[in-house]
Design a protein around this motif. Structure first.
Motif, short mmCIF file in Angstrom:
data_model
loop_
_atom_site.label_atom_id
_atom_site.label_comp_id
_atom_site.label_asym_id
_atom_site.label_seq_id
_atom_site.Cartn_x
_atom_site.Cartn_y
_atom_site.Cartn_z
N UNK A 20 -22.17 3.89 -5.59
CA UNK A 20 -20.73 3.65 -5.35
C UNK A 20 -20.44 3.73 -3.85
N UNK A 21 -21.01 4.75 -3.18
CA UNK A 21 -20.78 4.90 -1.73
C UNK A 21 -21.29 3.67 -0.98
N UNK A 22 -22.47 3.20 -1.40
CA UNK A 22 -23.06 2.02 -0.73
C UNK A 22 -22.13 0.81 -0.87
N UNK A 23 -21.62 0.61 -2.10
CA UNK A 23 -20.75 -0.55 -2.34
C UNK A 23 -19.47 -0.44 -1.50
N UNK A 24 -18.85 0.74 -1.52
CA UNK A 24 -17.60 0.90 -0.77
C UNK A 24 -17.83 0.81 0.74
N UNK A 25 -19.03 1.23 1.16
CA UNK A 25 -19.39 1.10 2.57
C UNK A 25 -19.58 -0.38 2.93
N UNK A 26 -20.26 -1.12 2.05
CA UNK A 26 -20.44 -2.56 2.27
C UNK A 26 -19.10 -3.28 2.34
N UNK A 27 -18.13 -2.78 1.54
CA UNK A 27 -16.79 -3.41 1.53
C UNK A 27 -15.95 -2.96 2.73
N UNK A 28 -16.50 -2.03 3.53
CA UNK A 28 -15.77 -1.56 4.72
C UNK A 28 -14.69 -0.54 4.42
N UNK A 29 -14.67 -0.01 3.18
CA UNK A 29 -13.61 0.96 2.82
C UNK A 29 -13.96 2.37 3.27
N UNK A 30 -15.25 2.67 3.33
CA UNK A 30 -15.65 4.02 3.73
C UNK A 30 -16.81 3.96 4.72
N UNK A 31 -17.00 5.09 5.38
CA UNK A 31 -18.20 5.28 6.20
C UNK A 31 -18.92 6.47 5.57
N UNK A 32 -20.21 6.34 5.27
CA UNK A 32 -20.93 7.45 4.66
C UNK A 32 -21.27 8.47 5.75
N UNK A 33 -20.64 9.64 5.65
CA UNK A 33 -20.73 10.64 6.73
C UNK A 33 -22.03 11.41 6.68
N UNK A 34 -22.55 11.68 5.47
CA UNK A 34 -23.78 12.44 5.38
C UNK A 34 -24.10 12.79 3.94
N UNK A 35 -25.37 13.16 3.71
CA UNK A 35 -25.82 13.61 2.40
C UNK A 35 -26.29 15.05 2.53
N UNK A 36 -26.15 15.79 1.42
CA UNK A 36 -26.71 17.14 1.37
C UNK A 36 -27.39 17.34 0.03
N UNK A 37 -28.56 17.95 0.04
CA UNK A 37 -29.22 18.34 -1.21
C UNK A 37 -30.20 19.45 -0.88
N UNK A 38 -30.42 20.32 -1.85
CA UNK A 38 -31.40 21.39 -1.66
C UNK A 38 -32.82 20.84 -1.67
N UNK A 39 -33.01 19.72 -2.37
CA UNK A 39 -34.32 19.06 -2.43
C UNK A 39 -34.33 17.91 -1.41
N UNK A 40 -35.53 17.53 -0.95
CA UNK A 40 -35.58 16.39 -0.03
C UNK A 40 -35.08 15.11 -0.72
N UNK A 41 -34.18 14.42 -0.09
CA UNK A 41 -33.63 13.16 -0.62
C UNK A 41 -33.61 12.18 0.54
#
Ligand SMILES: NC(=O)c1ccc[n+]([C@@H]2O[C@H](COP(=O)([O-])OP(=O)(O)OC[C@H]3O[C@@H](n4cnc5c(N)ncnc54)[C@H](O)[C@@H]3O)[C@@H](O)[C@H]2O)c1
Length: 373
Positions: A20-41
């Protein structure tokens, strides 16, 4: 200017949010600021990754955060997100108890931030049409799915009642069928549960239930009866029936009173899109604000606090033809019978049924929830 959105919990179901983030980013609606996870992603190119959510909040200063970590981790992370000044899309179930719900609600009021809960089925146009029709009568919820034993190996909290002494939230009705329970509470507009009667069963070696029967009786006597299983060879997508009306909730097929066949009602509003629209224009109502989920939390808390599930005897189990575990003979017919009659298995002459666990339920509907409708 596009909104800066971060994701905490980027593995597991977080991969759905990533799309969903990728799609909204492609549409220019959002900028993905960062990811967080306890496991490597592996984040997309240029998106910073953190293993600690506090660091992500400090370093990237997102305006909106999606939390998709296990339910028992939600509250402290959500409080940190609100404190940081960001709005929140918090996966379902939002919190573990009514006390946690109150604590989060107080933080929402104190910070003035927005919380949307990840009950995406509430964005269904079919559900909205059913609610407008407002048919009277008892409500039945049924569903018969198959999950192999390996399903319970997907996450450390799967099939568990507690980890290291801390309760976790899993079980057929409060997790995979949570959307059905939440939708039925919305259909029952204004429902104030007074009594819960629960029969929970397991067909395999897990701590929680994979076959669950629940009857809620409201203060006004109206009943919601839910009957769901993850151990069925015959697939029933899932239905919410109210009088003559039936909503097949995963597919948004609807039959209203007086109609002879079901029809598809297309259209589901996305929760993140709705949150972004609401931030821009507060006249756009949130689909799943925290207050709207209070009764769900009260019921889920009572379900997971109930005594452990009863094992279903081997004599009614047989291997699934595809392998991977056992199914319960005739369970598809039983869930339909319980949902349509409102009678629990112990009241239907089922030999392996146990007496229901009966508890009064805390009044779940807040003033704010009543105002939302
Ligand atoms: N809306 C839906 O239809 C739907 C479907 C599936 C799951 N969910 C919900 O999504 C949430 C996550 O479920 P899941 O099955 O992906 O769980 P999971 O156990 O796979 O955890 C998801 C990710 O969170 C990470 N994580 C755990 N603790 C963390 C922490 N403190 N900080 C950062 N990352 C952390 C894990 O490493 C994992 O990658 C749950 O609330 C679940 O109920 C919702």
């Amino acid at each position: 200017m596009s909104t800066r959105v971060a994701l905490i919990g980027a593995g597991g179901h977080g991969q759905w949010h990533r799309r969903v983030l990728q799609r909204l980013s492609d549409e220019g609606r959002i900028e993905v600021a960062g990811f967080c996870d306890r496991q490597p992603v592996e984040p997309p190119d240029g998106v910073p990754f953190f293993t600690d959510h506090a660091e992500l909040l400090r370093e990237t200063k997102p305006q909106v955060v999606v939390i998709c970590t296990p339910p028992h981790t939600h509250l402290p992370i959500a409080l940190d997100v609100l404190d940081s000044g960001a709005d929140l899309l918090l996966e379902k179930p939002p919190v573990m108890s009514s006390a946690e719900h109150d604590r989060l609600g107080a933080a929402v009021a104190g910070t003035g931030r927005i919380v949307q809960v990840g009950f995406q089925a509430l964005g269904s146009a079919a559900l909205a049409e059913l609610c407008v029709a407002a048919p009277a009568g008892p409500i039945g919820v049924s569903g018969a799915w198959w999950r192999p034993d390996s399903y319970y190996l997907r996450a450390p909290w799967a099939g568990r009642r507690a980890i290291a002494g801390r309760p976790v939230l899993d079980g057929a009705l409060v997790n995979p069928f949570a959307h059905a329970l939440m939708q039925s509470l919305v259909v029952a507009d204004g429902f104030r549960p007074a009594l819960m009667e629960l029969e929970r069963y397991r067909s395999r070696e897990i701590e929680t239930d994979d076959t669950t029967f629940l009857r809620l009786t409201g203060e006004d006597g109206r009943q919601i009866t839910a009957a769901v299983t993850l151990a069925s060879q015959v697939f029933i997508a899932g239905e919410i029936s109210v009088g003559d009306a039936v909503l097949e909730y995963p597919t948004d097929r609807l039959r209203l009173p007086g109609e002879t066949t079901s029809r598809e009602v297309p259209g589901r509003a996305g929760l993140l899109e709705n949150l972004l629209d609401h931030r821009r224009d507060s006249g756009v109502p949130l689909i799943a604000p925290l207050d709207r989920t209070r009764t769900f939390t009260a019921v889920a808390e009572a379900v997971v606090a109930a005594p452990p599930p009863a094992p279903i005897p081997q004599s009614v189990l047989r291997p699934h033809p595809d392998g991977g575990g056992m199914v319960v003979t005739g369970i598809d017919e039983l869930v339909q019978r319980v949902a349509s009659t409102g009678r629990l298995p112990s009241e239907c002459g089922i030999t392996w049924a146990v007496d229901p666990h009966r508890v009064p339920i805390e009044k779940g509907v807040t003033h704010a929830q009543a105002q939302h409708r």
